[in-house]
Enzyme design. Structure first.
Site, short mmCIF file in Angstrom:
data_model
loop_
_atom_site.label_atom_id
_atom_site.label_comp_id
_atom_site.label_asym_id
_atom_site.label_seq_id
_atom_site.Cartn_x
_atom_site.Cartn_y
_atom_site.Cartn_z
N HIS A 116 -10.53 4.22 2.27
CA HIS A 116 -9.68 4.34 3.45
C HIS A 116 -9.21 2.93 3.85
CE1 HIS A 116 -8.00 6.15 7.01
NE2 HIS A 116 -8.50 5.14 7.70
N ASP A 157 -12.58 11.43 6.66
CA ASP A 157 -13.06 10.06 6.91
C ASP A 157 -14.39 9.99 7.67
OD1 ASP A 157 -10.70 9.18 5.71
OD2 ASP A 157 -9.63 9.18 7.61
C1 GRF Z 1 -4.24 3.27 -0.32
O1 GRF Z 1 -4.00 2.46 0.80
C2 GRF Z 1 -5.47 4.07 -0.06
O2 GRF Z 1 -6.39 3.46 0.75
C3 GRF Z 1 -4.94 5.25 0.67
O3 GRF Z 1 -3.71 5.53 0.07
C4 GRF Z 1 -3.17 4.33 -0.48
C5 GRF Z 1 -2.84 4.71 -1.90
O4 GRF Z 1 -2.62 3.69 -2.74
N1 GRF Z 1 -5.91 6.30 0.75
P1 GRF Z 1 -2.56 3.91 -4.32
O5 GRF Z 1 -1.89 5.24 -4.62
O6 GRF Z 1 -3.93 3.83 -4.86
O7 GRF Z 1 -1.68 2.77 -4.76
#
Ligand code: GRF
Length: 219
Positions: A116, A157
């Site tokens: 998160h 979460d």
């Molecule tokens: C990241 O910020 C993650 O924390 C959130 O969604 C975003 C996705 O990034 N849950 P990616 O698809 O891994 O680039």
């Protein structure tokens, strides 16, 4: 058997977006943690960046959307079947925006990890995803933010926190600049988390995740 006792840990990635966390994890496993093997990428959308990354890495990419099934039950059965067929031990939610069905959570207790982009328990829960998180953090006037890895439970979460790290917020930061800084932390702590879970003994004590080594050191 516990994750740290398995010879090979078969991992599934759940993704909804660009897949940078998925790519980062898979690269880490291949180079530094060979006992974790990425077996499948499961997405809830088809046209996403993660698809191309999975193809390049040679990992099967499948799309499972509730709306494509005649009932929620059929969707969940298909999802569970897919995890069982691939002998999955660990699920990494790498930017996955859907709720994981309760029967999957029950079957994979303390084996589903989410990342998160904030310091939970602040700025989590419904609607707190993507850029919205960083907007909320800036609008609240926070001076630091960060990322959190945690186990997945039935509520968004809320599972036990495994690792966190922080970054300072400067007055010139925008939600976009913060997102980039936090993503760097995500790319560091997600692999560290999986290494911790799969190589060393740990327990959960109510809300608290504890590594056994850390417990011994304090005695
Ligand atoms: C990241 O910020 C993650 O924390 C959130 O969604 C975003 C996705 O990034 N849950 P990616 O698809 O891994 O680039």
């Amino acid at each position: 058997m516990n994750l740290w006792e398995l010879n090979t840990v078969n991992a599934a990635y759940f993704v909804s977006g660009s897949g940078s966390n998925f790519l980062n994890l898979e690269t880490y496993f291949r180079n530094n943690l060979n006992r974790v093997v990425g077996k499948i990428v499961i997405a809830n959308r088809s046209q996403i960046g993660a698809r191309e990354k999975a193809e390049q890495l040679g990992i099967p990419f499948i799309v499972l959307k509730e709306n494509d099934f005649s009932s929620q039950e059929k969707y969940e059965t298909e999802l569970l079947d897919c995890l069982t067929k691939n002998e999955i031990d660990l699920i990494c939610l790498a930017g996955y925006l859907k709720k994981v069905p309760v029967n999957v959570i029950d079957k994979f207790q303390n084996r589903i990890v989410n990342i998160h982009p904030a310091l939970l328990p602040a700025f989590g829960g419904h609607g707190m995803f993507g850029i919205h998180v960083h907007e909320a953090v800036i609008n609240h006037g926070c001076k630091v933010t960060g990322a959190t890895t945690h186990f997945v439970t039935a509520n968004y979460d809320e599972g036990q926190i495994i690792l966190q790290d922080v970054v300072r917020i400067s007055e010139s930061d925008t939600p976009e600049s913060l997102q980039k800084k936090v993503l760097d932390i995500e790319h560091r702590i997600f692999p560290e988390t999986i290494k911790l879970l799969t190589t060393k003994p740990w327990i959960t004590d109510g809300r608290v995740f504890k590594s056994i080594e850390a417990i011994k050191e304090t005695k």
